[in-house]
Design a protein around this motif. Structure first.
Motif, PDB file in Angstrom:
ATOM      1  N   HIS A 257       0.816  -1.214   0.000  1.00 35.26           N
ATOM      2  CA  HIS A 257       0.000   0.000   0.000  1.00 35.26           C
ATOM      3  C   HIS A 257       0.853   1.269   0.000  1.00 35.26           C
ATOM      4  N   ASN A 265      -1.112  -0.029  -4.512  1.00 41.39           N
ATOM      5  CA  ASN A 265      -2.329  -0.496  -3.844  1.00 41.39           C
ATOM      6  C   ASN A 265      -2.671  -1.866  -4.390  1.00 41.39           C
ATOM      7  N   TYR A 286      -0.378   2.327   5.168  1.00 31.30           N
ATOM      8  CA  TYR A 286      -1.741   2.781   4.946  1.00 31.30           C
ATOM      9  C   TYR A 286      -1.781   4.286   4.697  1.00 31.30           C
TER      10      TYR A 286
END
Length: 317
Positions: A257, A265, A286
């Motif tokens: 990510h 992603n 994240y």
């Protein structure tokens, strides 16, 4: 499933460990009709090195009762939220304690039964200046000896012992994992508080440079905003530095990510494919927007990732 074989070093401790007589044993009740409870039981460990008694909480899986079958052990290190807190306050908050509580959730234990060990460096130990971080020599010896004690007294699969922790515990996961690499089959550092300017990080970086993590599986989680704060004492910026070394050494870490300004992603299917191909280094940064205040609790997202559990429990020494 890929089997990572190391020379196993298990040193059986001569230290003593006694259950707290005031604690109720939630695991093996004499009442056979009592439902199994997904909760920790508190014990005390006498650490010979410092002549100190340290509390720890242990969860025993339901499947381990009345069987000789071996089960994995997860060693979970708390963050500064519980460091120097009152002994009775340990794991009182699901937000702060999720690094340990998530592993004993009924849904997770039904699919991945495991022992979970959560020690507590409480305020009196801090006041005595015996255990100032998880990376301190006393703390490392404590985790080493306590883990050995649990191994020698429970049905532990010694090829599947995993180390994890949040914040200060995430930093401890890296440092203790490097120091005791032959003990653990995989590491899961969460929002690691790795400050790049101190001596502990410099020593850790040197070990990473020398390839100590080449064959030791690691899946690191952090939020981008947390990792960006490289000048803060609880910063996770250091885990980026370590994975940069992984990349430079061609360990082929899986960036799921994002990494720094990289846009990544991976889909669930892409991550699962990497797991099935036995990749052992994963990095998840994240960038979700629903953080409240500081984005320092990636564990509340990470420990709901089913592919983390799938990856972790297939790791063996």
């Amino acid at each position: 499933m890929r089997i990572w074989i190391f020379k196993l070093v298990v040193c059986f401790s001569l230290f003593s460990c006694n259950s707290n007589d005031n604690e109720i044993d939630n695991i093996k009740s004499i009442d056979n009709n009592k439902p199994f409870e997904y909760s920790f039981t508190k014990y005390q460990f006498n650490h010979e090195l410092t002549k100190t008694t340290i509390p720890y909480h242990l969860f025993e899986p339901e499947q381990s009762i009345n069987t000789d079958e071996k089960f994995p052990l997860i060693v979970a290190l708390h963050g500064s939220e519980f460091f120097a807190s009152k002994e009775e306050d340990f794991l009182f908050s699901e937000k702060f304690g999720y690094y340990a509580l998530a592993w004993i959730k009924e849904s997770n234990q039904k699919k991945y039964p495991a022992y979970v060990l959560a020690p507590h460096i409480h305020e009196n130990l801090w006041k005595e200046n015996l255990y100032d971080t998880w990376g301190a020599l006393n703390s490392i010896d404590f985790i080493d000896k306590l883990t050995d004690y649990i191994i020698s007294n429970k049905n532990i699969d010694i090829d599947r012992i995993y180390l994890t922790g949040h914040s200060m515990g995430g930093a401890g996961t890296w440092i203790i994992g490097a120091k005791l690499k032959d003990k653990f089959a995989a590491l899961v550092p969460l929002s690691s508080a790795l400050t790049t300017g101190n001596n502990l990080f410099k020593e850790l970086k040197e070990k990473v440079d020398k390839g100590i993590f080449k064959d030791l599986p690691v899946w690191s989680f952090i939020h981008k905003k947390d990792a960006d704060n490289g000048d803060r004492s609880h910063s996770g910026h250091g885990c980026r530095v370590l994975f940069e070394i992984f990349k430079n050494k061609n360990y082929k870490p899986v960036i799921t990510h994002g990494f720094r300004e990289e846009v990544t992603n991976l889909s669930k299917e892409e991550i699962e494919q990497k797991i099935s191909k036995c990749y052992i280094h994963f990095y998840t940064e994240y960038n979700y927007a629903d953080c409240t205040g500081i984005c320092h609790y990636s564990m509340t997202r990470a420990l709901k990732e089913p592919l983390l559990f799938k990856w972790l429990f297939q790791q063996k020494k």
